[in-house]
Write an enzyme that holds these catalytic residues in place. Structure first.
Site, PDB file in Angstrom:
ATOM      1  N   MET A 179       0.848  -1.196   0.000  1.00 29.53           N
ATOM      2  CA  MET A 179       0.000   0.000   0.000  1.00 29.53           C
ATOM      3  C   MET A 179       0.882   1.244   0.000  1.00 29.53           C
ATOM      4  O   MET A 179       1.914   1.272   0.657  1.00 29.53           O
ATOM      5  CB  MET A 179      -0.873   0.001   1.263  1.00 29.53           C
ATOM      6  CG  MET A 179      -1.683   1.263   1.466  1.00 29.53           C
ATOM      7  SD  MET A 179      -2.745   1.177   2.931  1.00 29.53           S
ATOM      8  CE  MET A 179      -1.578   1.574   4.226  1.00 29.53           C
ATOM      9  N   ASP A 218      -0.083   5.788  -0.972  1.00 31.49           N
ATOM     10  CA  ASP A 218      -0.923   6.952  -0.637  1.00 31.49           C
ATOM     11  C   ASP A 218      -2.391   6.662  -0.319  1.00 31.49           C
ATOM     12  O   ASP A 218      -3.033   5.871  -1.006  1.00 31.49           O
ATOM     13  CB  ASP A 218      -0.983   7.942  -1.800  1.00 31.49           C
ATOM     14  CG  ASP A 218       0.337   8.242  -2.426  1.00 31.49           C
ATOM     15  OD1 ASP A 218       1.360   7.709  -1.979  1.00 31.49           O
ATOM     16  OD2 ASP A 218       0.354   9.013  -3.393  1.00 31.49           O
ATOM     17  N   GLN A 252      -3.530   3.592  -2.739  1.00 30.33           N
ATOM     18  CA  GLN A 252      -2.658   3.009  -3.762  1.00 30.33           C
ATOM     19  C   GLN A 252      -2.330   1.583  -3.330  1.00 30.33           C
ATOM     20  O   GLN A 252      -1.821   1.357  -2.222  1.00 30.33           O
ATOM     21  CB  GLN A 252      -1.374   3.849  -3.890  1.00 30.33           C
ATOM     22  CG  GLN A 252      -1.608   5.196  -4.542  1.00 30.33           C
ATOM     23  CD  GLN A 252      -1.836   5.049  -6.036  1.00 30.33           C
ATOM     24  OE1 GLN A 252      -0.915   4.949  -6.824  1.00 30.33           O
ATOM     25  NE2 GLN A 252      -3.106   5.036  -6.437  1.00 30.33           N
ATOM     26  N   GLU A 255       3.957  16.525  -5.306  1.00 34.17           N
ATOM     27  CA  GLU A 255       2.969  15.443  -5.385  1.00 34.17           C
ATOM     28  C   GLU A 255       1.797  15.734  -4.443  1.00 34.17           C
ATOM     29  O   GLU A 255       1.913  16.520  -3.502  1.00 34.17           O
ATOM     30  CB  GLU A 255       3.611  14.094  -5.009  1.00 34.17           C
ATOM     31  CG  GLU A 255       4.750  13.699  -5.954  1.00 34.17           C
ATOM     32  CD  GLU A 255       5.330  12.309  -5.706  1.00 34.17           C
ATOM     33  OE1 GLU A 255       5.623  11.621  -6.698  1.00 34.17           O
ATOM     34  OE2 GLU A 255       5.509  11.906  -4.554  1.00 34.17           O
ATOM     35  N   TRP A 297       9.466   7.153   0.819  1.00 30.59           N
ATOM     36  CA  TRP A 297       9.978   6.478  -0.389  1.00 30.59           C
ATOM     37  C   TRP A 297      11.449   6.100  -0.263  1.00 30.59           C
ATOM     38  O   TRP A 297      11.942   5.245  -1.010  1.00 30.59           O
ATOM     39  CB  TRP A 297       9.748   7.350  -1.628  1.00 30.59           C
ATOM     40  CG  TRP A 297       8.322   7.289  -2.110  1.00 30.59           C
ATOM     41  CD1 TRP A 297       7.418   8.314  -2.132  1.00 30.59           C
ATOM     42  CD2 TRP A 297       7.632   6.129  -2.612  1.00 30.59           C
ATOM     43  NE1 TRP A 297       6.207   7.865  -2.606  1.00 30.59           N
ATOM     44  CE2 TRP A 297       6.323   6.538  -2.920  1.00 30.59           C
ATOM     45  CE3 TRP A 297       7.999   4.802  -2.821  1.00 30.59           C
ATOM     46  CZ2 TRP A 297       5.357   5.653  -3.433  1.00 30.59           C
ATOM     47  CZ3 TRP A 297       7.050   3.914  -3.333  1.00 30.59           C
ATOM     48  CH2 TRP A 297       5.758   4.346  -3.631  1.00 30.59           C
TER      49      TRP A 297
HETATM   50  C1  FRU Z   1       3.130   9.678  -4.076  1.00 28.04           C
HETATM   51  C2  FRU Z   1       3.007   9.097  -5.464  1.00 28.04           C
HETATM   52  C3  FRU Z   1       2.015   9.883  -6.279  1.00 28.04           C
HETATM   53  C4  FRU Z   1       1.568   8.889  -7.296  1.00 28.04           C
HETATM   54  C5  FRU Z   1       1.556   7.605  -6.500  1.00 28.04           C
HETATM   55  C6  FRU Z   1       1.929   6.383  -7.297  1.00 28.04           C
HETATM   56  O1  FRU Z   1       3.595   8.779  -3.130  1.00 28.04           O
HETATM   57  O2  FRU Z   1       4.271   9.052  -6.070  1.00 28.04           O
HETATM   58  O3  FRU Z   1       2.554  11.073  -6.838  1.00 28.04           O
HETATM   59  O4  FRU Z   1       0.317   9.193  -7.833  1.00 28.04           O
HETATM   60  O5  FRU Z   1       2.481   7.778  -5.447  1.00 28.04           O
HETATM   61  O6  FRU Z   1       1.719   5.208  -6.576  1.00 28.04           O
END
Ligand code: FRU
Length: 485
Positions: free
Chosen positions: A20, A22, A38, A204, A289
């Protein structure tokens, strides 16, 4: 049993299994808080993105739902938002049964591989059964890409000032604002940020919303922008701006940026649409990240932060964004016993508890220096230090447990400046789960969120007084927190 694996958070949202990142599509509808996220259902590292789905009535207890959005011929489903289309402006539903509309980024891996720069576009989908099933719009994408490599993370909200839908979209080093009458036809109306804020990495996950300044009738607008890398303690982090929004253009009061959270593990956070009573509720992804794909869990990876209420205060001529757990978090607290603690100059006091990795520690103090060291019997410890002479709060997780999966994590000491700490008494609140710690100083004025992976639970707390004066911690309370699963 379920949710009993090593390091599994007991009072934070995690997917039952797999990767998982965002939070997405945060919207309240028909008594339910939706959390989309995500999600890659095949592995515990990032991959072709889907939108996972969970729902909650109190934002503390969650019910898992089937995957909401799957990749299609336009690409993976990246981050985005969801709205209740109350007037059925999109025509996807009826006025009696207004559609939920999701607005997300399509990321086309084929275009990316071919080194094109137009592989991120914006698409929409709708649900007529409160998020259980989704239909993608046949006219997708609704916003095409004219050659901007990083062009994503649409946050849409209903704009009262213009009477239309407004979308925030990030484009590499800046924010774009778009508008639409029906969620299908979009026009770009303004930009912000090329020369403002932190630019250590790509912009982002934007968000923009009004907040009343506490104790006044003044309303200001707050813009959230996540960046990766470029955060104050390394890797990814979320900056904010306070300013004004006339319905079309955002203007920041300040040139420089601020950070919503100084810890390493609160990223891509955004707020809910449609929450009752105009509350602003925020959830972030509790990872970074820099090492998100290496953390030592096996069945699933990563968690969300606790849900937090946002508020704005004016302190020494500056507007500061506070974030603090929702009241509903109090409901999972077990029986509470408190005492007033006094520790003499240069002395310590040891407290045991079974165990701290599912607990809340809370007290009030006007002391200017203290150290809290959470320890286990393997010699691992997490040290929190307030040093107001240096105007700093320090989180040292360098020997907190498993750390060697990432070189920087293993030597990680995080620093948060605390220049405007109140002179009198202030609250310190520490919420610790099996693999995270969230620290709220003065009700969310200063916040740190960090992952930790102790091999055993911390069962000892050493409180130290480094100063020449008595250390007084009033109504010092340790409460167990109940599992939400
Ligand atoms: C942020 C991001 C977003 C993108 C998503 C991809 O963590 O990089 O910009 O939409 O994750 O999983």
């Amino acid at each position: 049993g379920l949710y009993q694996e090593a390091h599994r958070p007991q009072f934070h949202f995690t997917p039952h299994e797999k990767w998982m990142n965002d939070p997405n599509g945060l919207v309240f509808h028909q008594g339910v808080y939706h959390l989309f996220y995500q999600y890659y259902p095949e592995d515990i590292v990032w991959g072709p993105m889907h939108w996972g789905h969970a729902i909650s009535k109190d934002m503390v207890h969650w019910e898992n739902k089937p995957i909401a959005l799957f990749p299609d011929e336009h690409g993976y489903i990246f981050s985005g938002s969801a709205v209740v289309d109350t007037n059925n402006s999109s025509g996807f539903g009826t006025k009696d049964n207004p559609p939920l509309v999701a607005i997300f980024t399509y990321h086309d891996p084929v275009g990316e591989k071919a080194k094109k720069d137009d592989f991120q576009t914006q698409g929409i989908a709708y649900s007529l059964d409160n998020g259980d099933t989704w239909v993608k719009y046949e006219g997708n994408p609704v916003i095409k890409n004219e050659g901007i490599r990083d062009f994503r993370d649409p946050k849409v909200f209903w704009n009262n000032k213009t009477g239309n839908w407004t979308m925030l979209l990030v484009a590499g080093d800046h924010l774009q604002i778009w508008q639409s009458p029906d969620l299908k036809e979009w026009v770009k109306v303004s930009e912000f940020g090329k020369n403002q804020g932190a630019h250590g990495g790509v912009w982002e996950c934007p968000d923009l919303f009004p907040l009343k300044v506490e104790g006044t009738d003044m309303e200001k607008w707050v813009l959230l922008i996540s960046i990766n890398p470029g955060a104050p303690n390394g890797g990814s982090g979320t900056q904010y701006f306070v300013g004004d929004f006339d319905g079309t253009t955002f203007k920041s009061d300040q040139k420089e940026h601020k950070w919503i959270d100084w810890g390493t593990d609160n990223y891509a956070g955004v707020t809910y649409n449609n929450v009752p009573n105009n509350e602003r509720v925020f959830i972030g992804w509790m990872s970074n990240w820099a090492y998100a794909q290496e953390t030592p869990t096996e069945k699933w990876r990563s968690a969300m932060t606790l849900p937090r209420k946002l508020s704005l205060q004016q302190i020494n001529d500056k507007f500061e964004l506070f974030n603090y757990p929702l009241d509903s978090v109090d409901e999972i607290r077990g029986p509470v016993a408190s005492e007033d603690i006094t520790i003499g100059p240069k002395l310590d006091k040891s407290l045991t508890f079974d165990h701290f990795n599912k607990s809340e520690v809370k007290f009030k103090t006007s002391s200017r220096a203290f150290s809290l060291d959470f320890q286990n019997s393997s010699g691992e410890h997490l040290n929190l230090i307030l040093d107001s002479e240096a105007q700093q709060f320090i989180l040292d997780r360098s020997n907190s447990g498993k750390t060697t999966f990432d070189e920087d994590f293993a030597k990680n000491v995080q620093i948060m400046p605390i220049p405007d700490l109140p002179n009198g008494e202030y609250e310190v609140r520490v919420l610790m789960d099996w693999s995270s710690v969230e620290i709220f100083i003065n009700h969310g004025q200063y916040v740190m969120t960090a992952q930790i992976f102790p091999n055993e639970f911390y069962r000892n707390l050493m409180i130290s007084n480094p100063s020449d004066m008595e250390l007084k911690l009033d109504t010092f309370t340790i409460s167990p927190i109940k599992s939400i699963w």
